[in-house]
Write a protein that holds these residues in place. Structure first.
Motif, short mmCIF file in Angstrom:
data_model
loop_
_atom_site.label_atom_id
_atom_site.label_comp_id
_atom_site.label_asym_id
_atom_site.label_seq_id
_atom_site.Cartn_x
_atom_site.Cartn_y
_atom_site.Cartn_z
N TYR A 173 20.00 43.60 31.65
CA TYR A 173 20.86 44.60 32.29
C TYR A 173 20.86 44.38 33.80
O TYR A 173 21.91 44.42 34.44
N ALA A 174 19.68 44.14 34.37
CA ALA A 174 19.57 43.95 35.82
C ALA A 174 20.36 42.72 36.28
O ALA A 174 21.01 42.76 37.33
N GLN A 175 20.31 41.65 35.52
CA GLN A 175 21.06 40.44 35.87
C GLN A 175 22.56 40.70 35.82
O GLN A 175 23.30 40.30 36.73
N ALA A 176 23.02 41.36 34.76
CA ALA A 176 24.44 41.65 34.61
C ALA A 176 24.91 42.58 35.72
O ALA A 176 25.97 42.37 36.32
N SER A 177 24.11 43.58 36.02
CA SER A 177 24.45 44.53 37.08
C SER A 177 24.52 43.82 38.44
O SER A 177 25.44 44.07 39.23
N GLY A 178 23.58 42.95 38.69
CA GLY A 178 23.57 42.18 39.94
C GLY A 178 24.80 41.29 40.06
O GLY A 178 25.40 41.19 41.15
N GLU A 179 25.16 40.65 38.96
CA GLU A 179 26.35 39.79 38.99
C GLU A 179 27.61 40.63 39.22
O GLU A 179 28.52 40.22 39.94
N LEU A 180 27.66 41.82 38.62
CA LEU A 180 28.80 42.71 38.85
C LEU A 180 28.91 43.08 40.33
O LEU A 180 30.01 43.11 40.88
N GLU A 181 27.79 43.33 40.97
CA GLU A 181 27.81 43.65 42.40
C GLU A 181 28.37 42.48 43.21
O GLU A 181 29.16 42.68 44.14
N GLN A 182 27.98 41.26 42.85
CA GLN A 182 28.49 40.08 43.53
C GLN A 182 30.00 39.94 43.32
O GLN A 182 30.74 39.57 44.24
N ILE A 183 30.45 40.22 42.11
CA ILE A 183 31.88 40.12 41.80
C ILE A 183 32.67 41.11 42.64
O ILE A 183 33.72 40.78 43.20
N VAL A 184 32.17 42.34 42.75
CA VAL A 184 32.86 43.35 43.55
C VAL A 184 32.96 42.90 45.00
O VAL A 184 34.03 43.03 45.63
N GLN A 185 31.90 42.33 45.54
CA GLN A 185 31.93 41.83 46.92
C GLN A 185 32.98 40.73 47.08
O GLN A 185 33.72 40.72 48.06
N LYS A 186 33.04 39.82 46.11
CA LYS A 186 34.03 38.74 46.18
C LYS A 186 35.45 39.30 46.10
O LYS A 186 36.34 38.84 46.81
N MET A 187 35.65 40.30 45.23
CA MET A 187 36.98 40.88 45.06
C MET A 187 37.45 41.59 46.33
O MET A 187 38.64 41.64 46.62
N GLN A 188 36.50 42.15 47.07
CA GLN A 188 36.84 42.86 48.30
C GLN A 188 37.05 41.92 49.47
O GLN A 188 37.57 42.34 50.51
N SER A 189 36.71 40.67 49.30
CA SER A 189 36.86 39.69 50.37
C SER A 189 38.34 39.33 50.56
O SER A 189 39.07 39.14 49.59
N ASP A 199 44.37 33.94 41.69
CA ASP A 199 43.78 33.20 40.57
C ASP A 199 42.31 33.54 40.40
O ASP A 199 41.83 33.75 39.29
N GLU A 200 41.60 33.59 41.50
CA GLU A 200 40.18 33.94 41.44
C GLU A 200 40.01 35.40 41.01
O GLU A 200 39.11 35.72 40.24
N LEU A 201 40.87 36.27 41.48
CA LEU A 201 40.81 37.68 41.12
C LEU A 201 40.93 37.86 39.61
O LEU A 201 40.20 38.64 39.00
N SER A 202 41.82 37.11 39.00
CA SER A 202 42.00 37.18 37.55
C SER A 202 40.73 36.77 36.82
O SER A 202 40.28 37.46 35.89
N GLU A 203 40.11 35.68 37.23
CA GLU A 203 38.88 35.20 36.60
C GLU A 203 37.73 36.17 36.84
O GLU A 203 36.93 36.43 35.93
N LEU A 204 37.64 36.71 38.04
CA LEU A 204 36.58 37.66 38.34
C LEU A 204 36.73 38.93 37.50
O LEU A 204 35.74 39.49 37.04
N THR A 205 37.96 39.36 37.30
CA THR A 205 38.21 40.55 36.49
C THR A 205 37.79 40.32 35.05
O THR A 205 37.15 41.19 34.43
N LYS A 206 38.09 39.16 34.50
CA LYS A 206 37.68 38.84 33.13
C LYS A 206 36.16 38.83 33.01
O LYS A 206 35.61 39.36 32.05
N ARG A 207 35.51 38.22 33.98
CA ARG A 207 34.04 38.16 33.94
C ARG A 207 33.43 39.56 34.08
O ARG A 207 32.47 39.90 33.38
N ALA A 208 34.00 40.35 34.97
CA ALA A 208 33.51 41.72 35.15
C ALA A 208 33.63 42.51 33.86
O ALA A 208 32.72 43.27 33.50
#
Length: 69
Positions: free
Chosen positions: A11-27, A33-42
């Motif tokens: 859970y901690a790993q998944a939660s941490g990765e989600l935090e990284q994804i949110v940061q990337k999405m806000q960049s 194209d990256e937004l689409s992939e990040l959304t799928k992973r999230a």
């Protein structure tokens, strides 16, 4: 990361990765194209977290129920 590898995350790993994804999405550098992939992973990670939370909740309820018997 494949869905099979996602299952092995804590859970901690998944939660941490989600935090990284949110940061990337806000960049501002995040493209469509990256937004689409990040959304799928999230979505995969959120499903994993939800399953883990539900399983833990059920387990705790069972433990508490067994203590009251």
């Amino acid at each position: 990361m494949s869905k099979e590898e996602t299952k092995d995350l804590t859970y901690a790993q998944a939660s941490g990765e989600l935090e990284q994804i949110v940061q990337k999405m806000q960049s501002p550098e995040c493209g469509i194209d990256e937004l689409s992939e990040l959304t799928k992973r999230a979505k995969e990670l959120l499903e994993l977290c939800r399953k883990k939370l539900t399983a833990t909740d059920e387990e705790v309820k069972k433990i508490l129920d067994s203590m009251s018997d």
